[in-house]
Design a protein around this motif. Structure first.
Motif, PDB file in Angstrom:
ATOM      1  N   ASP A  60      19.776  24.066 -55.221  1.00  0.00           N
ATOM      2  CA  ASP A  60      19.711  23.813 -53.782  1.00  0.00           C
ATOM      3  C   ASP A  60      19.016  24.947 -53.048  1.00  0.00           C
ATOM      4  OD1 ASP A  60      21.187  21.459 -54.100  1.00  0.00           O
ATOM      5  OD2 ASP A  60      23.093  22.544 -53.932  1.00  0.00           O
ATOM      6  N   VAL A  61      18.463  24.613 -51.872  1.00  0.00           N
ATOM      7  CA  VAL A  61      17.846  25.592 -50.979  1.00  0.00           C
ATOM      8  C   VAL A  61      18.504  25.494 -49.607  1.00  0.00           C
ATOM      9  CG1 VAL A  61      15.746  26.213 -49.740  1.00  0.00           C
ATOM     10  CG2 VAL A  61      15.617  25.622 -52.154  1.00  0.00           C
ATOM     11  N   TYR A  62      18.896  26.657 -49.081  1.00  0.00           N
ATOM     12  CA  TYR A  62      19.366  26.779 -47.705  1.00  0.00           C
ATOM     13  C   TYR A  62      18.308  27.581 -46.969  1.00  0.00           C
ATOM     14  CZ  TYR A  62      23.779  25.159 -49.639  1.00  0.00           C
ATOM     15  OH  TYR A  62      24.748  24.412 -50.271  1.00  0.00           O
ATOM     16  N   VAL A  63      17.645  26.965 -45.974  1.00  0.00           N
ATOM     17  CA  VAL A  63      16.390  27.519 -45.495  1.00  0.00           C
ATOM     18  C   VAL A  63      16.165  27.163 -44.024  1.00  0.00           C
ATOM     19  CG1 VAL A  63      15.063  25.476 -46.190  1.00  0.00           C
ATOM     20  CG2 VAL A  63      13.926  27.705 -46.136  1.00  0.00           C
ATOM     21  N   LYS A  64      15.369  27.987 -43.356  1.00  0.00           N
ATOM     22  CA  LYS A  64      14.896  27.619 -42.024  1.00  0.00           C
ATOM     23  C   LYS A  64      13.700  26.686 -42.145  1.00  0.00           C
ATOM     24  CE  LYS A  64      13.351  29.536 -37.610  1.00  0.00           C
ATOM     25  NZ  LYS A  64      13.090  30.790 -36.840  1.00  0.00           N
ATOM     26  N   THR A  65      12.687  27.111 -42.942  1.00  0.00           N
ATOM     27  CA  THR A  65      11.480  26.311 -43.133  1.00  0.00           C
ATOM     28  C   THR A  65      11.104  26.300 -44.606  1.00  0.00           C
ATOM     29  OG1 THR A  65      10.672  26.896 -40.938  1.00  0.00           O
ATOM     30  CG2 THR A  65       9.066  25.993 -42.493  1.00  0.00           C
ATOM     31  N   CYS A  66      10.907  25.107 -45.179  1.00  0.00           N
ATOM     32  CA  CYS A  66      10.515  24.956 -46.580  1.00  0.00           C
ATOM     33  C   CYS A  66       9.208  24.167 -46.634  1.00  0.00           C
ATOM     34  CB  CYS A  66      11.612  24.213 -47.353  1.00  0.00           C
ATOM     35  SG  CYS A  66      11.352  24.123 -49.134  1.00  0.00           S
ATOM     36  N   SER A  67       8.197  24.709 -47.344  1.00  0.00           N
ATOM     37  CA  SER A  67       6.910  24.023 -47.402  1.00  0.00           C
ATOM     38  C   SER A  67       6.232  24.253 -48.751  1.00  0.00           C
ATOM     39  CB  SER A  67       5.995  24.490 -46.267  1.00  0.00           C
ATOM     40  OG  SER A  67       5.768  25.887 -46.331  1.00  0.00           O
ATOM     41  N   PHE A  68       5.489  23.251 -49.195  1.00  0.00           N
ATOM     42  CA  PHE A  68       4.663  23.331 -50.408  1.00  0.00           C
ATOM     43  C   PHE A  68       5.470  23.787 -51.623  1.00  0.00           C
ATOM     44  CE2 PHE A  68       1.853  24.322 -46.781  1.00  0.00           C
ATOM     45  CZ  PHE A  68       1.031  23.196 -46.833  1.00  0.00           C
ATOM     46  N   GLY A  69       6.724  23.343 -51.705  1.00  0.00           N
ATOM     47  CA  GLY A  69       7.566  23.740 -52.827  1.00  0.00           C
ATOM     48  C   GLY A  69       8.246  22.539 -53.467  1.00  0.00           C
ATOM     49  N   THR A  70       8.952  22.817 -54.562  1.00  0.00           N
ATOM     50  CA  THR A  70       9.693  21.785 -55.283  1.00  0.00           C
ATOM     51  C   THR A  70      11.126  22.260 -55.484  1.00  0.00           C
ATOM     52  OG1 THR A  70       7.692  21.065 -56.455  1.00  0.00           O
ATOM     53  CG2 THR A  70       9.814  20.407 -57.390  1.00  0.00           C
ATOM     54  N   VAL A  71      12.082  21.422 -55.101  1.00  0.00           N
ATOM     55  CA  VAL A  71      13.501  21.774 -55.157  1.00  0.00           C
ATOM     56  C   VAL A  71      14.216  20.748 -56.031  1.00  0.00           C
ATOM     57  CG1 VAL A  71      15.599  22.152 -53.814  1.00  0.00           C
ATOM     58  CG2 VAL A  71      13.361  22.817 -52.879  1.00  0.00           C
ATOM     59  N   GLY A  72      15.005  21.240 -57.002  1.00  0.00           N
ATOM     60  CA  GLY A  72      15.647  20.350 -57.963  1.00  0.00           C
ATOM     61  C   GLY A  72      16.691  19.433 -57.351  1.00  0.00           C
ATOM     62  N   ARG A  73      17.425  19.931 -56.350  1.00  0.00           N
ATOM     63  CA  ARG A  73      18.465  19.111 -55.737  1.00  0.00           C
ATOM     64  C   ARG A  73      18.195  18.974 -54.235  1.00  0.00           C
ATOM     65  NH1 ARG A  73      24.132  20.921 -58.574  1.00  0.00           N
ATOM     66  NH2 ARG A  73      24.088  22.390 -56.833  1.00  0.00           N
ATOM     67  N   ASN A  74      19.037  19.577 -53.391  1.00  0.00           N
ATOM     68  CA  ASN A  74      18.985  19.337 -51.950  1.00  0.00           C
ATOM     69  C   ASN A  74      18.352  20.497 -51.199  1.00  0.00           C
ATOM     70  OD1 ASN A  74      20.463  16.933 -52.415  1.00  0.00           O
ATOM     71  ND2 ASN A  74      22.396  18.067 -52.288  1.00  0.00           N
ATOM     72  N   VAL A  75      17.736  20.164 -50.056  1.00  0.00           N
ATOM     73  CA  VAL A  75      17.255  21.161 -49.106  1.00  0.00           C
ATOM     74  C   VAL A  75      18.084  21.031 -47.832  1.00  0.00           C
ATOM     75  CG1 VAL A  75      15.344  21.958 -47.688  1.00  0.00           C
ATOM     76  CG2 VAL A  75      14.913  21.167 -50.022  1.00  0.00           C
ATOM     77  N   TYR A  76      18.747  22.122 -47.452  1.00  0.00           N
ATOM     78  CA  TYR A  76      19.504  22.189 -46.204  1.00  0.00           C
ATOM     79  C   TYR A  76      18.705  23.084 -45.261  1.00  0.00           C
ATOM     80  CZ  TYR A  76      23.252  20.511 -49.268  1.00  0.00           C
ATOM     81  OH  TYR A  76      23.999  19.796 -50.168  1.00  0.00           O
ATOM     82  N   TYR A  77      18.138  22.506 -44.196  1.00  0.00           N
ATOM     83  CA  TYR A  77      17.193  23.265 -43.376  1.00  0.00           C
ATOM     84  C   TYR A  77      17.563  23.204 -41.893  1.00  0.00           C
ATOM     85  CZ  TYR A  77      15.027  18.755 -42.129  1.00  0.00           C
ATOM     86  OH  TYR A  77      14.799  17.483 -41.653  1.00  0.00           O
ATOM     87  N   SER A  78      17.102  24.229 -41.154  1.00  0.00           N
ATOM     88  CA  SER A  78      17.379  24.275 -39.725  1.00  0.00           C
ATOM     89  C   SER A  78      16.174  23.902 -38.883  1.00  0.00           C
ATOM     90  CB  SER A  78      17.853  25.672 -39.332  1.00  0.00           C
ATOM     91  OG  SER A  78      16.842  26.634 -39.566  1.00  0.00           O
ATOM     92  N   SER A  79      14.946  24.083 -39.426  1.00  0.00           N
ATOM     93  CA  SER A  79      13.755  23.858 -38.614  1.00  0.00           C
ATOM     94  C   SER A  79      12.861  22.756 -39.179  1.00  0.00           C
ATOM     95  CB  SER A  79      12.958  25.157 -38.478  1.00  0.00           C
ATOM     96  OG  SER A  79      11.804  24.961 -37.698  1.00  0.00           O
ATOM     97  N   ALA A  80      12.352  22.951 -40.415  1.00  0.00           N
ATOM     98  CA  ALA A  80      11.420  21.966 -40.965  1.00  0.00           C
ATOM     99  C   ALA A  80      11.452  22.014 -42.482  1.00  0.00           C
ATOM    100  CB  ALA A  80      10.001  22.230 -40.467  1.00  0.00           C
ATOM    101  N   ASN A  81      11.208  20.828 -43.092  1.00  0.00           N
ATOM    102  CA  ASN A  81      11.138  20.752 -44.549  1.00  0.00           C
ATOM    103  C   ASN A  81      10.032  19.801 -44.961  1.00  0.00           C
ATOM    104  OD1 ASN A  81      11.702  20.838 -47.341  1.00  0.00           O
ATOM    105  ND2 ASN A  81      12.935  18.970 -47.151  1.00  0.00           N
ATOM    106  N   SER A  82       9.068  20.309 -45.742  1.00  0.00           N
ATOM    107  CA  SER A  82       8.060  19.447 -46.354  1.00  0.00           C
ATOM    108  C   SER A  82       8.030  19.650 -47.868  1.00  0.00           C
ATOM    109  CB  SER A  82       6.678  19.731 -45.753  1.00  0.00           C
ATOM    110  OG  SER A  82       6.281  21.080 -45.991  1.00  0.00           O
ATOM    111  N   CYS A  83       9.056  20.299 -48.426  1.00  0.00           N
ATOM    112  CA  CYS A  83       9.148  20.488 -49.869  1.00  0.00           C
ATOM    113  C   CYS A  83       9.561  19.179 -50.552  1.00  0.00           C
ATOM    114  CB  CYS A  83      10.166  21.570 -50.199  1.00  0.00           C
ATOM    115  SG  CYS A  83       9.645  23.250 -49.772  1.00  0.00           S
ATOM    116  N   THR A  84       9.121  19.005 -51.773  1.00  0.00           N
ATOM    117  CA  THR A  84       9.547  17.872 -52.591  1.00  0.00           C
ATOM    118  C   THR A  84      10.948  18.136 -53.130  1.00  0.00           C
ATOM    119  OG1 THR A  84       7.269  17.431 -53.257  1.00  0.00           O
ATOM    120  CG2 THR A  84       9.012  16.512 -54.639  1.00  0.00           C
TER     121      THR A  84
END
Length: 299
Positions: A60-84
């Motif tokens: 998992d990723v806990y993030v403000k902004t995630c981009s151009f990445g790959t995450v195995g499970r969940n993305v928990y974000y506060s601003s923006a997420n474009s990761c796979t």
């Protein structure tokens, strides 16, 4: 998993740092990163990041902004997420909390105590061990530089304190005498420490022990580091509380702590479970202990 690895290994970077092109851990159960920014890196387990770009995270990723990445499970974000993601993308979260500034685990008083322990014997000027020679040293205070080079072996009987620089190079060996009996010893310098070209560190006792190499140099310039470790300098603990450490060219170390750290060219920090109960022996009143959870690897 391997029996000598700590499955809760983490890399924690301070509030103004970036982890770039770094691999953390090797399995989804080992390898967590906390940093304001992660770029082009591979994190085996979890990531707590303000900005993650171009990276791969196993869980998992806990993030403000995630981009151009790959995450195995969940993305928990506060601003923006474009990761796979392999799981869900969940917005509306709080920014991940960044690590607070922590004091270095070895006090100035402890370092001064090591110097006092070594001062019972004083060698004036430089001390050189070279060309296949083997010498036993410690306790000793060396007022010049210490040079161990060209297939030489240094066996530490007790604390070594060097006023100048320490150079360990070209297939040299630094071992703790078997009298340490599982405890660890200190090689301390007020100058810079250079370790190059396939040097190894270890202990003659079957109970093990770590060679702990300390520099009190104050250079935080990574182009001129307090500790410079290159070319397969294996299995030691390095500590530069006021300066910097640079690791490069396939170097493997057990632990490194410094005000600033740079890893280059396949450098590896392999945290071993034994560090949690490591004891350093120095002089008649030995007993300084690294307590579990007090060590932090920072960039």
């Amino acid at each position: 998993s391997s029996g000598n690895k700590d499955l809760t290994f983490k890399i924690i970077a301070g509030s103004a740092n970036t982890m770039k092109t770094v691999t953390v851990g090797t399995t989804p159960l080992a390898g967590t990163a906390k940093s304001p920014k992660v770029e082009n890196s591979t994190i085996a387990s979890m990531a707590y990041v303000k900005t993650l770009t171009g990276s791969v995270v196993g869980r998992d990723v806990y993030v403000k902004t995630c981009s151009f990445g790959t995450v195995g499970r969940n993305v928990y974000y506060s601003s923006a997420n474009s990761c796979t993601t392999g799981g869900s993308s969940i917005g509306g979260q709080s920014d991940p909390e960044m690590p607070a500034l922590a004091p270095f685990p070895i006090s100035v008083g402890t370092i001064d105590g090591w110097k006092d322990d070594a001062s019972v014997n004083v060698h004036e000027g430089d001390y050189t061990i070279e060309n296949g020679a083997t010498e036993w040293l410690g306790p000793v205070e060396i007022t010049g530089n210490l040079i161990v080079e060209n297939n030489a072996t240094l066996i530490m009987r007790d604390t070594i304190y060097v006023h100048g620089n320490v150079t360990i190079s070209n297939n040299c060996i630094v071992n703790l005498d078997e009298s340490y009996n599982g405890k660890s010893g200190v090689l301390l310098s007020d100058g810079k420490i250079d370790v190059t070209n396939n040097c190894t560190f270890g202990a003659l006792s079957p109970n093990g022990g770590y060679v702990t190499i300390v520099s009190t140099d104050t250079s935080v310039d990574l182009a001129d580091p307090s500790i410079d470790i290159q070319n397969n300098a294996e299995t030691a603990v390095f500590y530069a509380p006021f300066g910097s450490a640079s690791l490069s060219n396939n170097v493997l170390v057990t632990a490194v702590t410094a005000a600033s750290i740079k890893l280059n060219n396949n450098a590896t920090i392999r945290y071993e479970q034994g560090l949690a109960s490591m004891q350093i022996s120095s002089g008649p009143a030995a007993g300084w202990v690294k307590r579990k959870g007090s060590w932090r690897i920072t960039e």
